[in-house]
Design a protein around this motif. Structure first.
Motif, mmCIF file in Angstrom:
data_model
loop_
_atom_site.group_PDB
_atom_site.id
_atom_site.type_symbol
_atom_site.label_atom_id
_atom_site.label_comp_id
_atom_site.label_asym_id
_atom_site.label_seq_id
_atom_site.Cartn_x
_atom_site.Cartn_y
_atom_site.Cartn_z
ATOM 1 N N GLN A 11 -116.200 117.634 60.159
ATOM 2 C CA GLN A 11 -116.493 118.933 59.915
ATOM 3 C C GLN A 11 -116.922 119.293 58.507
ATOM 4 O OE1 GLN A 11 -113.388 121.085 61.717
ATOM 5 N NE2 GLN A 11 -113.936 120.651 63.786
ATOM 6 N N LEU A 12 -115.990 118.448 57.713
ATOM 7 C CA LEU A 12 -116.326 118.923 55.864
ATOM 8 C C LEU A 12 -117.632 118.218 55.713
ATOM 9 C CD1 LEU A 12 -112.780 118.232 54.755
ATOM 10 C CD2 LEU A 12 -113.944 120.412 54.543
ATOM 11 N N GLU A 13 -118.060 117.296 56.127
ATOM 12 C CA GLU A 13 -119.384 116.594 55.750
ATOM 13 C C GLU A 13 -120.439 117.744 56.231
ATOM 14 O OE1 GLU A 13 -120.784 112.920 54.932
ATOM 15 O OE2 GLU A 13 -119.345 113.845 53.584
ATOM 16 N N SER A 14 -120.479 118.249 57.400
ATOM 17 C CA SER A 14 -121.392 119.270 57.858
ATOM 18 C C SER A 14 -121.223 120.490 56.807
ATOM 19 C CB SER A 14 -121.025 119.523 59.163
ATOM 20 O OG SER A 14 -121.272 118.604 60.055
ATOM 21 N N ALA A 15 -120.263 120.970 56.540
ATOM 22 C CA ALA A 15 -119.969 122.155 55.785
ATOM 23 C C ALA A 15 -120.566 121.817 54.293
ATOM 24 C CB ALA A 15 -118.764 122.338 55.565
ATOM 25 N N ARG A 16 -120.469 120.294 53.917
ATOM 26 C CA ARG A 16 -120.964 120.419 52.453
ATOM 27 C C ARG A 16 -122.337 120.461 52.586
ATOM 28 N NH1 ARG A 16 -122.068 115.012 50.187
ATOM 29 N NH2 ARG A 16 -120.888 114.106 52.046
ATOM 30 N N PHE A 17 -123.075 119.596 53.488
ATOM 31 C CA PHE A 17 -124.558 119.508 53.483
ATOM 32 C C PHE A 17 -125.059 120.969 53.755
ATOM 33 C CE2 PHE A 17 -124.003 115.139 55.351
ATOM 34 C CZ PHE A 17 -124.150 114.518 54.157
ATOM 35 N N GLU A 18 -124.279 121.932 54.457
ATOM 36 C CA GLU A 18 -124.691 123.259 54.649
ATOM 37 C C GLU A 18 -124.918 124.110 53.380
ATOM 38 O OE1 GLU A 18 -126.429 126.392 56.444
ATOM 39 O OE2 GLU A 18 -126.323 124.515 57.299
ATOM 40 N N ALA A 19 -123.689 123.982 52.618
ATOM 41 C CA ALA A 19 -123.415 124.499 51.372
ATOM 42 C C ALA A 19 -124.391 123.933 50.336
ATOM 43 C CB ALA A 19 -121.842 123.970 50.752
ATOM 44 N N MET A 20 -124.997 122.678 50.425
ATOM 45 C CA MET A 20 -126.079 122.180 49.503
ATOM 46 C C MET A 20 -127.383 123.003 49.829
ATOM 47 S SD MET A 20 -124.895 118.162 49.650
ATOM 48 C CE MET A 20 -126.439 117.508 48.957
ATOM 49 N N ILE A 21 -127.530 123.108 51.074
ATOM 50 C CA ILE A 21 -128.920 123.718 51.425
ATOM 51 C C ILE A 21 -128.854 125.291 51.053
ATOM 52 C CG2 ILE A 21 -130.189 124.413 53.574
ATOM 53 C CD1 ILE A 21 -129.019 121.969 54.993
ATOM 54 N N GLY A 23 -127.410 126.463 48.532
ATOM 55 C CA GLY A 23 -126.999 126.551 47.214
ATOM 56 C C GLY A 23 -125.638 127.235 46.829
ATOM 57 N N ASP A 24 -124.705 126.909 47.895
ATOM 58 C CA ASP A 24 -123.230 127.411 47.543
ATOM 59 C C ASP A 24 -122.471 126.686 46.804
ATOM 60 O OD1 ASP A 24 -120.717 128.688 48.021
ATOM 61 O OD2 ASP A 24 -120.986 128.999 50.197
ATOM 62 N N VAL A 25 -122.648 126.988 45.555
ATOM 63 C CA VAL A 25 -121.841 126.184 44.459
ATOM 64 C C VAL A 25 -120.413 126.429 44.747
ATOM 65 C CG1 VAL A 25 -121.459 125.639 42.147
ATOM 66 C CG2 VAL A 25 -123.786 126.065 43.012
ATOM 67 N N ASP A 26 -119.848 127.580 45.146
ATOM 68 C CA ASP A 26 -118.399 127.887 45.224
ATOM 69 C C ASP A 26 -118.109 127.104 46.129
ATOM 70 O OD1 ASP A 26 -118.458 129.791 42.976
ATOM 71 O OD2 ASP A 26 -118.800 131.416 44.620
ATOM 72 N N GLU A 27 -118.644 127.039 47.204
ATOM 73 C CA GLU A 27 -117.966 126.085 48.428
ATOM 74 C C GLU A 27 -118.127 124.565 48.004
ATOM 75 O OE1 GLU A 27 -116.382 125.447 52.282
ATOM 76 O OE2 GLU A 27 -116.546 127.132 51.287
ATOM 77 N N TYR A 62 -131.940 121.779 47.843
ATOM 78 C CA TYR A 62 -132.147 121.146 48.967
ATOM 79 C C TYR A 62 -132.606 121.938 50.057
ATOM 80 C CZ TYR A 62 -129.377 117.582 46.818
ATOM 81 O OH TYR A 62 -128.855 116.658 45.861
ATOM 82 N N LEU A 63 -133.574 121.743 50.591
ATOM 83 C CA LEU A 63 -134.216 122.379 51.789
ATOM 84 C C LEU A 63 -133.871 122.082 53.328
ATOM 85 C CD1 LEU A 63 -138.081 122.201 50.559
ATOM 86 C CD2 LEU A 63 -136.374 123.820 49.922
ATOM 87 N N ASP A 64 -133.338 120.778 53.114
ATOM 88 C CA ASP A 64 -132.854 120.553 54.684
ATOM 89 C C ASP A 64 -132.399 119.329 54.489
ATOM 90 O OD1 ASP A 64 -132.651 120.834 57.373
ATOM 91 O OD2 ASP A 64 -134.266 119.330 57.751
ATOM 92 N N ILE A 65 -131.218 119.145 55.234
ATOM 93 C CA ILE A 65 -130.375 117.710 55.286
ATOM 94 C C ILE A 65 -130.123 117.585 56.892
ATOM 95 C CG2 ILE A 65 -128.254 116.484 54.825
ATOM 96 C CD1 ILE A 65 -128.223 118.214 52.381
#
Length: 129
Positions: A11-21, A23-27, A62-65
């Motif tokens: 779940q954290l991997e998914s959350a990290r990729f979503e945050a990268m897309i 641009g959520d630097v705080d997350e 990041y546009l898509d992962i």
């Protein structure tokens, strides 16, 4: 108990990729260890600060992962989980656009009751021409 940790890291991997897309630097700040080494598919190694600064400044967007769920494997070794897998990534950088398929390894460590990424290594896959 190991299955619970594997599910949490997945779940954290998914959350990290979503945050990268997004641009959520705080997350991302919360998901990445302070002593992170992030090695890109071109061989460039960044610290956590360098990685986050590239995103927050807009030098990297990041546009898509898209992770291949059939190729993702998580293995736990005590308080460490190693994730290997394949993904497609699209991003824009100061030097242009990039779209490629990669294999990757992410290492998560349980630190102060939280799973944090301590290492990332991506390798661009050869195109299937």
């Amino acid at each position: 108990m190991a299955g619970k940790h594997i599910d949490a890291v997945r779940q954290l991997e998914s959350a990290r990729f979503e945050a990268m897309i997004e641009g959520d630097v705080d997350e991302l700040e919360k998901l990445l260890a302070d002593d992170l080494f992030y090695v890109h598919s071109n061989g460039k190694r960044e610290t956590k600060r360098e990685f986050l600064d590239a995103i927050s400044s807009g030098r990297r967007r990041y546009l898509d992962i898209d992770v291949d769920p059939k190729a993702q494997e998580l293995r736990q070794f005590g308080d460490t989980v190693v994730v290997t897998g394949k993904l497609k990534v699209e991003l824009e950088t100061a030097t242009g656009s990039l779209a490629s398929q990669m294999t990757y390894t992410a290492v998560h460590k349980l630190l102060a009751e939280a799973w944090l990424v301590i290492s990332w290594q991506a390798t661009r896959m050869a195109s299937a021409d």
